[in-house]
Design an enzyme around this catalytic site. Structure first.
Site, PDB file in Angstrom:
ATOM      1  CE  LYS A  24       6.492  17.016 -14.463  1.00 29.31           C
ATOM      2  NZ  LYS A  24       6.542  15.806 -15.230  1.00 29.31           N
ATOM      3  CG  HIS A  27       3.049  14.817 -24.184  1.00 30.05           C
ATOM      4  ND1 HIS A  27       3.763  15.963 -24.448  1.00 30.05           N
ATOM      5  CD2 HIS A  27       3.825  14.093 -23.323  1.00 30.05           C
ATOM      6  CE1 HIS A  27       4.911  15.926 -23.770  1.00 30.05           C
ATOM      7  NE2 HIS A  27       4.972  14.817 -23.085  1.00 30.05           N
ATOM      8  CG  HIS A  40       7.763  10.066 -24.414  1.00 31.85           C
ATOM      9  ND1 HIS A  40       6.396   9.886 -24.495  1.00 31.85           N
ATOM     10  CD2 HIS A  40       7.953  11.189 -23.680  1.00 31.85           C
ATOM     11  CE1 HIS A  40       5.790  10.862 -23.840  1.00 31.85           C
ATOM     12  NE2 HIS A  40       6.714  11.665 -23.325  1.00 31.85           N
ATOM     13  CE  LYS A  61       0.532  13.519 -15.363  1.00 32.85           C
ATOM     14  NZ  LYS A  61       0.322  13.988 -16.747  1.00 32.85           N
ATOM     15  NE  ARG A 112       1.615  16.630 -13.652  1.00 33.28           N
ATOM     16  CZ  ARG A 112       2.235  15.869 -12.777  1.00 33.28           C
ATOM     17  NH1 ARG A 112       1.894  15.916 -11.510  1.00 33.28           N
ATOM     18  NH2 ARG A 112       3.197  15.046 -13.149  1.00 33.28           N
ATOM     19  NE  ARG A 128      -4.058  -2.015   1.999  1.00 36.38           N
ATOM     20  CZ  ARG A 128      -3.977  -3.028   2.862  1.00 36.38           C
ATOM     21  NH1 ARG A 128      -3.044  -3.034   3.807  1.00 36.38           N
ATOM     22  NH2 ARG A 128      -4.821  -4.025   2.779  1.00 36.38           N
ATOM     23  CD  GLU A 153       8.791  15.527 -22.910  1.00 37.08           C
ATOM     24  OE1 GLU A 153       8.154  16.565 -22.625  1.00 37.08           O
ATOM     25  OE2 GLU A 153       8.238  14.442 -23.181  1.00 37.08           O
ATOM     26  CG  HIS A 164       0.839   9.805 -25.310  1.00 36.91           C
ATOM     27  ND1 HIS A 164       0.154  10.291 -24.217  1.00 36.91           N
ATOM     28  CD2 HIS A 164       2.140   9.788 -24.952  1.00 36.91           C
ATOM     29  CE1 HIS A 164       1.025  10.557 -23.243  1.00 36.91           C
ATOM     30  NE2 HIS A 164       2.226  10.271 -23.672  1.00 36.91           N
ATOM     31  CD  GLU A 219      -2.629  16.064 -16.797  1.00 34.64           C
ATOM     32  OE1 GLU A 219      -1.500  15.663 -16.519  1.00 34.64           O
ATOM     33  OE2 GLU A 219      -3.226  15.814 -17.854  1.00 34.64           O
ATOM     34  CG  ASN A 235       0.271  15.878 -20.978  1.00 39.78           C
ATOM     35  OD1 ASN A 235       1.324  15.274 -20.833  1.00 39.78           O
ATOM     36  ND2 ASN A 235      -0.731  15.781 -20.128  1.00 39.78           N
TER      37      ASN A 235
END
Ligand code: NAD
Ligand code: GLY
Length: 361
Positions: A229, A250, A267, A145, A243, A123, A187, A254, A239, A247
């Protein structure tokens, strides 16, 4: 001799943590050890990075009751639930308890998988990010993330889970292949475009120094990227709003990564080509000029990054894959576009016809 050049902070209340940026700092015991509370550590890396930097990190861990090496196969195609399970198998078999700390040593793949393992194991246990690619140093190691991929979409299974600290050793970038380094630069440039126009100008002036991997230029670019960032993440950890601007490019990127098969396009390469599309759309809406778009393309070309999507991708494929984007809300596609150079916005009013026109161009 290690040299700590910058320390930043991600301000998230009790989940706040430092980002250390410097040269040869991964082997500095005073930095790593202060963020490891218990006596047990699992060093999670891959079969490329572990032989390069595993010994140095292990030496910096100091005297522990239990140190387990978990070496994953290298590659985006291993960012899977199976790999996650392998980490759990090793942790359980070696007797790691809730006081253990996972140390992620590697690029974004190792960081994302290890972070998700830390979020789930018993956990939730502590973890520290030691990113060794430029992309991981300026983006994936900061902000919490964590995820693995699913065959139907990238990063679809994951959690927001913050590390205890991020240790960025610029010296590790000297062993990074040129293609990976360029992908990370995509990036870096993103931060200039979305929220820091002076940094974008600085990047245009200093790209030759960065491409030569000059120490001072690297530290400056990483610090300015991480500062942006950290600010965005502090404002919107999960997000709910702002936030999403991280992206930029992206949603298109993606789709490219998924269509080509994970690991075929890097990426950062997919993000580069995706960002050109986002900037073209921004220019069509009158937010930036065509000259801005051309300037960006020239910058990407100097970094040897792709500026157009793969030839075999058509509008149909883009639209299908983009419909699965995590930013889709109530059936509406939301895209990050520029409202100016150095300023981004999230829009939900781009029509399918406009997108088809964009892909046809
Ligand atoms: P990667 O982790 O696959 O690393 C790229 C390659 O470089 C790998 O072969 C790796 O073994 C090798 N490598 C790493 N460090 C090295 C070094 N110092 N010297 C030599 N080789 C080295 O790829 P990446 O670009 O670091 O990360 C991409 C991943 O990050 C993607 O899965 C992407 O989804 C994820 N990502 C996550 C976030 C986030 O916020 N969590 C943000 C951006 C990207
Ligand atoms: N890389 C996008 C984010 O961290 O939100």
């Amino acid at each position: 001799m290690s040299l700590l050049m910058h320390t930043l902070h991600v301000e998230l209340g009790e989940r706040s943590y430092p980002i250390y940026i410097g040269r040869d700092i991964l082997s500095d015991p005073s930095l790593l050890s202060r963020h490891i509370r218990g006596r047990q550590v699992a060093l999670v890396s891959n079969d490329t990075v572990a032989p390069l930097y595993g010994d140095a990190v292990r030496a910096a861990l100091g005297d522990r009751d239990l140190v387990t090496d978990i070496v994953l196969p290298d590659g985006e195609q291993y960012k899977t639930l199976d790999t996650l399970n392998h980490i759990f198998d090793r942790l359980l078999a070696c007797g790691h308890n809730r006081s253990t700390t996972l140390v992620a040593l590697g690029g974004g793949v190792v960081g994302d998988v290890c972070g998700f393992a830390a979020a789930c194991y018993q956990r939730g246990v502590d973890f520290v990010q030691v990113p060794t690619t430029l992309l991981a140093q300026v983006d994936s190691s900061v902000g919490g993330k964590t995820a693995v991929n699913h065959p139907l979409g990238k990063n679809m299974i994951g959690a927001f889970y913050q590390p205890q600290a991020v240790l960025i050793d610029t010296a590790t970038l000297h062993s990074l292949p040129a293609r990976e380094f360029a992908a990370g630069l995509a990036e870096v440039v993103k931060y200039g475009l979305i929220c820091d126009a002076p940094f974008y100008d600085w990047l245009q002036d200093n790209m030759p120094r960065l491409l030569a991997r000059e120490e001072a230029a690297l530290a400056e670019a990483i610090e300015r990227s991480c500062a942006s960032k950290a600010t965005v993440v502090a404002a919107d950890e999960r997000e709910g709003g702002i936030r999403a601007i991280l992206n930029l490019g992206h949603t298109f990127g993606h789709a490219i990564e998924t269509a080509q098969g994970y690991g075929t396009w890097l990426h950062g390469e997919a993000v580069a080509a995706g960002t050109v599309l986002a900037l073209r759309l921004s220019a069509r809406r009158g937010a930036i000029s065509e000259a801005d778009v051309e300037g960006f393309i020239t910058l990407l070309q100097s970094m040897k990054l792709p500026v157009v999507p793969p030839e075999d991708m058509d509008a149909e494929q883009f639209l299908t894959l983009m419909a699965r984007d995590k930013k889709v809300l109530d059936g509406r596609l939301r895209l990050v576009l520029l409202s100016a150079i150095g300023q981004a916005e999230v829009v939900d009013d781009v029509s399918e016809a406009q997108l088809r026109e964009l892909f046809a161009a």
